[in-house]
Design a protein around this motif. Structure first.
Motif, short mmCIF file in Angstrom:
data_model
loop_
_atom_site.label_atom_id
_atom_site.label_comp_id
_atom_site.label_asym_id
_atom_site.label_seq_id
_atom_site.Cartn_x
_atom_site.Cartn_y
_atom_site.Cartn_z
N PRO A 28 -72.38 18.15 -0.56
CA PRO A 28 -71.58 17.19 0.21
C PRO A 28 -72.44 16.20 0.98
O PRO A 28 -73.51 16.53 1.48
N SER A 29 -71.94 14.98 1.06
CA SER A 29 -72.60 13.93 1.85
C SER A 29 -71.64 13.57 2.97
O SER A 29 -70.79 12.69 2.83
N ARG A 30 -71.76 14.26 4.09
CA ARG A 30 -70.74 14.16 5.12
C ARG A 30 -70.91 12.95 6.03
O ARG A 30 -69.95 12.45 6.61
N ASN A 31 -72.14 12.48 6.17
CA ASN A 31 -72.38 11.25 6.92
C ASN A 31 -73.76 10.71 6.56
O ASN A 31 -74.57 11.39 5.93
N SER A 32 -74.01 9.46 6.96
CA SER A 32 -75.26 8.80 6.56
C SER A 32 -76.48 9.47 7.16
O SER A 32 -77.55 9.52 6.54
N ARG A 33 -76.34 9.98 8.38
CA ARG A 33 -77.49 10.62 9.04
C ARG A 33 -77.93 11.85 8.27
O ARG A 33 -79.12 12.03 7.97
N ALA A 34 -76.98 12.72 7.94
CA ALA A 34 -77.31 13.94 7.22
C ALA A 34 -77.84 13.62 5.82
O ALA A 34 -78.83 14.21 5.35
N ALA A 35 -77.18 12.68 5.14
CA ALA A 35 -77.60 12.33 3.78
C ALA A 35 -79.03 11.78 3.78
O ALA A 35 -79.83 12.12 2.90
N GLY A 40 -83.96 12.17 1.86
CA GLY A 40 -85.33 11.76 2.16
C GLY A 40 -86.31 12.89 1.96
O GLY A 40 -87.42 12.69 1.43
N ALA A 41 -85.92 14.09 2.36
CA ALA A 41 -86.78 15.26 2.15
C ALA A 41 -87.01 15.49 0.67
O ALA A 41 -88.14 15.73 0.22
N GLY A 42 -85.93 15.43 -0.11
CA GLY A 42 -86.05 15.69 -1.54
C GLY A 42 -86.87 14.66 -2.29
O GLY A 42 -87.75 15.00 -3.10
N THR A 43 -86.61 13.39 -2.02
CA THR A 43 -87.35 12.35 -2.74
C THR A 43 -88.82 12.35 -2.34
O THR A 43 -89.70 12.09 -3.18
N TRP A 194 -79.02 24.84 3.91
CA TRP A 194 -78.91 23.66 4.77
C TRP A 194 -78.66 22.43 3.92
O TRP A 194 -77.90 21.53 4.29
N PHE A 195 -79.29 22.37 2.75
CA PHE A 195 -79.11 21.25 1.83
C PHE A 195 -77.80 21.39 1.07
O PHE A 195 -77.06 20.41 0.92
N VAL A 196 -77.50 22.58 0.61
CA VAL A 196 -76.27 22.83 -0.14
C VAL A 196 -75.04 22.49 0.70
O VAL A 196 -74.03 22.00 0.18
N SER A 197 -75.13 22.72 1.99
CA SER A 197 -74.01 22.45 2.89
C SER A 197 -73.96 21.00 3.37
O SER A 197 -73.05 20.63 4.12
N GLY A 198 -74.93 20.20 2.97
CA GLY A 198 -74.98 18.82 3.45
C GLY A 198 -75.35 18.73 4.91
O GLY A 198 -74.92 17.82 5.61
N ALA A 199 -76.15 19.69 5.40
CA ALA A 199 -76.56 19.76 6.81
C ALA A 199 -75.35 19.91 7.73
O ALA A 199 -75.34 19.41 8.86
N ASP A 200 -74.35 20.61 7.24
CA ASP A 200 -73.15 20.89 8.03
C ASP A 200 -73.24 22.33 8.53
O ASP A 200 -73.05 23.27 7.76
N PRO A 201 -73.55 22.55 9.81
CA PRO A 201 -73.71 23.91 10.32
C PRO A 201 -72.48 24.79 10.11
O PRO A 201 -72.61 25.98 9.81
N ALA A 227 -82.83 23.56 9.43
CA ALA A 227 -82.13 22.70 10.36
C ALA A 227 -83.11 22.01 11.31
O ALA A 227 -82.96 20.83 11.65
N THR A 228 -84.12 22.75 11.73
CA THR A 228 -85.10 22.21 12.67
C THR A 228 -86.10 21.29 11.98
O THR A 228 -86.45 20.23 12.51
N TYR A 229 -86.56 21.68 10.81
CA TYR A 229 -87.60 20.88 10.14
C TYR A 229 -87.02 19.62 9.49
O TYR A 229 -87.60 18.54 9.59
N ALA A 230 -85.86 19.75 8.82
CA ALA A 230 -85.29 18.60 8.11
C ALA A 230 -84.35 17.77 8.97
O ALA A 230 -84.25 16.57 8.80
N GLY A 231 -83.65 18.41 9.91
CA GLY A 231 -82.72 17.69 10.76
C GLY A 231 -81.42 17.36 10.05
O GLY A 231 -81.15 17.84 8.96
#
Length: 331
Positions: A28-35, A40-43, A194-201, A227-231
């Protein structure tokens, strides 16, 4: 200048950066900040992998990666570590790439061990020993299985997350205590969540609660680390995570401290790192880093227990006013 052989290695081993797209992965891409944080981490990981495959030496690789933006530089060094492990694993050329890389990228020590673990998912099992031959720290060696677990959950999400698959023969990273391997793998799976959830806690919490109780401690540790390292999440969202996962607060704490030390050692602390760490632990970076350093064992085992687990337990013991952690049970 990149040699013909370097370009060939890049072409064979480096995927297209589009593979890190949340849409491609089905996350999921829930918002621009999380995406932005996750993609960015993956690329950047893929960029580092490409640099590591095409450069002639580890020193050249580290020099190029030093130019990557500080917010993402750690991921680049992690990707390059995967490349070095692959190059050591292949029966071509010398097998000192990872050892030489460690020497010139020591500030990225933790990411090197994690990144090398990705190679285990891409190489045949008979090549694993050679791939990891450059990793000499028998306390940190379990981080390679964290990297392996992340890779499997990130690329084989249905199997490892939806179906809760447990690898009956995870890679062998240590001749002793192989029964500990599932715990290290699950920390990596927790990071991938954390990635699979789209950074949605909230979604990450829901996904972890679907796993067997004895796996959740390790999964939450990985989640706190990522969550801490990638944000990618707000302090309010993280506060809700702590409340909903209160039985595992110590595990989130431990993962967050791992991430804080990794960024502090590399000099890559961001304002978001500080904010996330404080939301999850109430600590500042310097204090979290000190706890990680002071609790790190110096021997592979302590009183017969895997030192990596001793390290995690010691860190958790610093968590104040935490609810009693749910028992792990038997693997």
């Amino acid at each position: 200048m990149v040699s013909l052989l370097g370009r060939l290695r890049h072409m064979i081993f480096t995927p297209d950066v589009g593979e890190a797209s949340l849409a491609v992965r089905g996350f999921p891409s829930r918002n621009s900040r999380a995406a932005a944080a996750l993609e960015g981490a993956g690329t950047t990981f893929i960029t580092g992998l490409g640099v590591g495959t095409e450069c002639a030496t580890a020193a050249q690789t580290a020099a190029r990666l030093a130019e990557v933006d500080s917010a993402r530089r750690g991921f680049a060094f992690e990707g390059a570590a995967m490349a070095m492990a692959i190059r050591d694993g292949l029966p071509l050329g010398h097998r000192r790439h990872l050892a030489e890389y460690r020497a010139v990228a020591d500030e990225h020590r933790y990411m090197t061990y994690v990144g090398a673990g990705w190679a285990l998912a891409r190489l045949p099992r008979p090549l694993h020993r050679a791939a990891l031959s450059g990793l000499t720290d028998q306390v940190l060696i379990w981080l390679a299985l964290d990297g392996y677990g992340f890779h499997q959950a990130y690329f084989h999400t249905d199997r490892y997350i939806k179906d809760k698959y447990v690898d009956p023969r995870p890679p062998l990273v240590s001749p002793d205590h192989h029964d500990y391997a599932p715990h290290a793998v699950d920390q990596g799976i927790g990071r991938a969540l954390w990635f699979v959830s789209g950074a949605d806690p909230a979604l990450a919490h829901t996904l972890i609660e679907r796993f067997a109780p004895h796996r959740r401690a390790d999964l939450y540790a990985g989640l706190g680390l990522a969550a801490t390292y990638a944000g990618g999440a707000s302090e309010t969202e993280l506060a809700h995570l702590i409340e909903s996962a209160r039985d595992y607060r110590e595990c989130l704490w431990q993962g967050a401290i791992f991430a804080a030390e990794a960024r502090a050692r590399a000099g890559l602390v961001l304002p978001e790192t500080e904010a996330t760490l404080f939301a999850l632990t109430g600590l500042r970076i310097a204090d979290a880093s000190r706890i990680a350093i002071e609790t790190l064992p110096t021997r592979p085992t302590v009183d017969g227990v895997v030192a990596f687990e001793v390290w995690r337990t010691r860190i958790r013991s610093h968590c104040p006013a935490a609810a009693p952690m749910a028992p792990k049970g038997e693997m």
